[in-house]
Scaffold this active site. Sequence first.
Site, PDB file in Angstrom:
ATOM      1  CB  THR A  12      -0.863  -0.424   0.937  1.00  0.00           C
ATOM      2  OG1 THR A  12      -0.361  -0.071   2.657  1.00  0.00           O
ATOM      3  CG2 THR A  12      -2.191  -1.432   0.978  1.00  0.00           C
ATOM      4  NE  ARG A  40      -1.283   2.077   8.728  1.00  0.00           N
ATOM      5  CZ  ARG A  40      -0.992   1.572   8.789  1.00  0.00           C
ATOM      6  NH1 ARG A  40      -0.680   0.730  10.120  1.00  0.00           N
ATOM      7  NH2 ARG A  40      -0.053   2.379   8.311  1.00  0.00           N
ATOM      8  CB  CYS A 129      16.146   5.762  -4.369  1.00  0.00           C
ATOM      9  SG  CYS A 129      16.275   6.924  -3.581  1.00  0.00           S
ATOM     10  CD  GLN A 156      18.519  11.865  -1.823  1.00  0.00           C
ATOM     11  OE1 GLN A 156      20.035  11.658  -1.815  1.00  0.00           O
ATOM     12  NE2 GLN A 156      17.377  11.360  -1.291  1.00  0.00           N
ATOM     13  N   GLY A 160      11.141  10.498  -1.455  1.00  0.00           N
ATOM     14  CA  GLY A 160      12.149   9.565  -0.796  1.00  0.00           C
ATOM     15  C   GLY A 160      11.866   9.201   0.116  1.00  0.00           C
ATOM     16  CE  LYS A 214      20.978   4.123   3.625  1.00  0.00           C
ATOM     17  NZ  LYS A 214      19.818   4.718   3.385  1.00  0.00           N
ATOM     18  CG  HIS A 243      15.969  11.051  -5.777  1.00  0.00           C
ATOM     19  ND1 HIS A 243      14.788  11.955  -4.883  1.00  0.00           N
ATOM     20  CD2 HIS A 243      16.496  10.861  -4.705  1.00  0.00           C
ATOM     21  CE1 HIS A 243      14.434  11.355  -3.829  1.00  0.00           C
ATOM     22  NE2 HIS A 243      15.114   9.883  -4.283  1.00  0.00           N
ATOM     23  CD  GLN A 323      12.308   7.492  -4.075  1.00  0.00           C
ATOM     24  OE1 GLN A 323      10.940   8.157  -4.469  1.00  0.00           O
ATOM     25  NE2 GLN A 323      12.298   5.940  -3.588  1.00  0.00           N
TER      26      GLN A 323
END
Length: 341
Positions: A12, A40, A129, A156, A160, A214, A243, A323
């Site tokens: 979702t 939920r 990403c 970004q 993100g 990263k 991005h 992204q």
Amino acid sequence: MKQYTVAILGATGAVGTQMIQCLAEQDFPVGELRLLASARSAGKKVETPFGEVTIAEAGPDAFAGCDIVLGAVEDDLAKELLPHAVEAGAVVVDNSHAFRLDPDVPLVVPEINAEDISWHKGIISNPNCATIIGLVPTWPLHKIAGVTRMIVSTYQAASGAGAPGMAELEAQIGAMGRGEEIPEPKAFAAPLVSNLIPQIGGFKYEGYTSEEMKLQNEGRKIMHLPELRVNCTCVRVPVLRSHSESITLEFERDITLDEAREALASAPGVKLVDDREAENAHDRFPMPIDTSDQDLIWVGRLRRDISNPDAARGITFWCCGDQIRKGAATNAVQIAKLLTE
């Protein structure tokens, strides 16, 4: 053609929802689609290109009979649940950071290191990403001249931070337009509208954030360059999705701008947009407004790095990519499709 039972964990969210669309766009051989989410959302019915699907609650027993599981949840939930998917016999393509630097888990961008898929042990990781968006155009230049160093600034988008980040920016834009007080930020550390936030992630090493590290750590693994040096600054900008990155590369060997343009123009996953003389700005250089809701990384503003003492070994460029799509969902579905071939 064999049909596969495919589950999306985190179905979702912004990335999970996009994965459904990407599966259809890439004609993925889905025999059964399972959508897994929190309690939920369980019981809600969703219309998909593969028919109506009732969302099921994510849990350790939710993966029985699955062939492929696409993960689109946060690290803690990925660590908790995805090993159960592997135990149930599925191959996992995970979008979280949970397994990216595990030496037993391939970290894959199909345009760069698709062959690494072959040594998976049940889990394949999708890179960050910003890493994907930066490395897709870096790779064809590396093949010519051997990249040794990257200096990167990322710009970004709110996407993100997923659907909550996009909703927060839209609410702030709306409030500003109505002359109302900007709502208290929740997805970000400060209001994003009319602002830039020069921190993404927590501080990790020598003043660099987890997001900034990263690109170096994941880039070394993806490109098989353990000595790659990266200086990265990550900034959140008031853009809804897609991005952007400013990248300067330093190489082992000389590379001309014509060679770079030719390599980028023919590289898979790349679109060269680099015409300084074009009347329309959309044809001169990449912009987030043009690169959203598509899968290519647009590259432009190619020029020499005039700060490099050996100018023939330095190139600077600008790139943009969606992204949610290539930076997350599309890359994961591309990996999954390679598993079926």
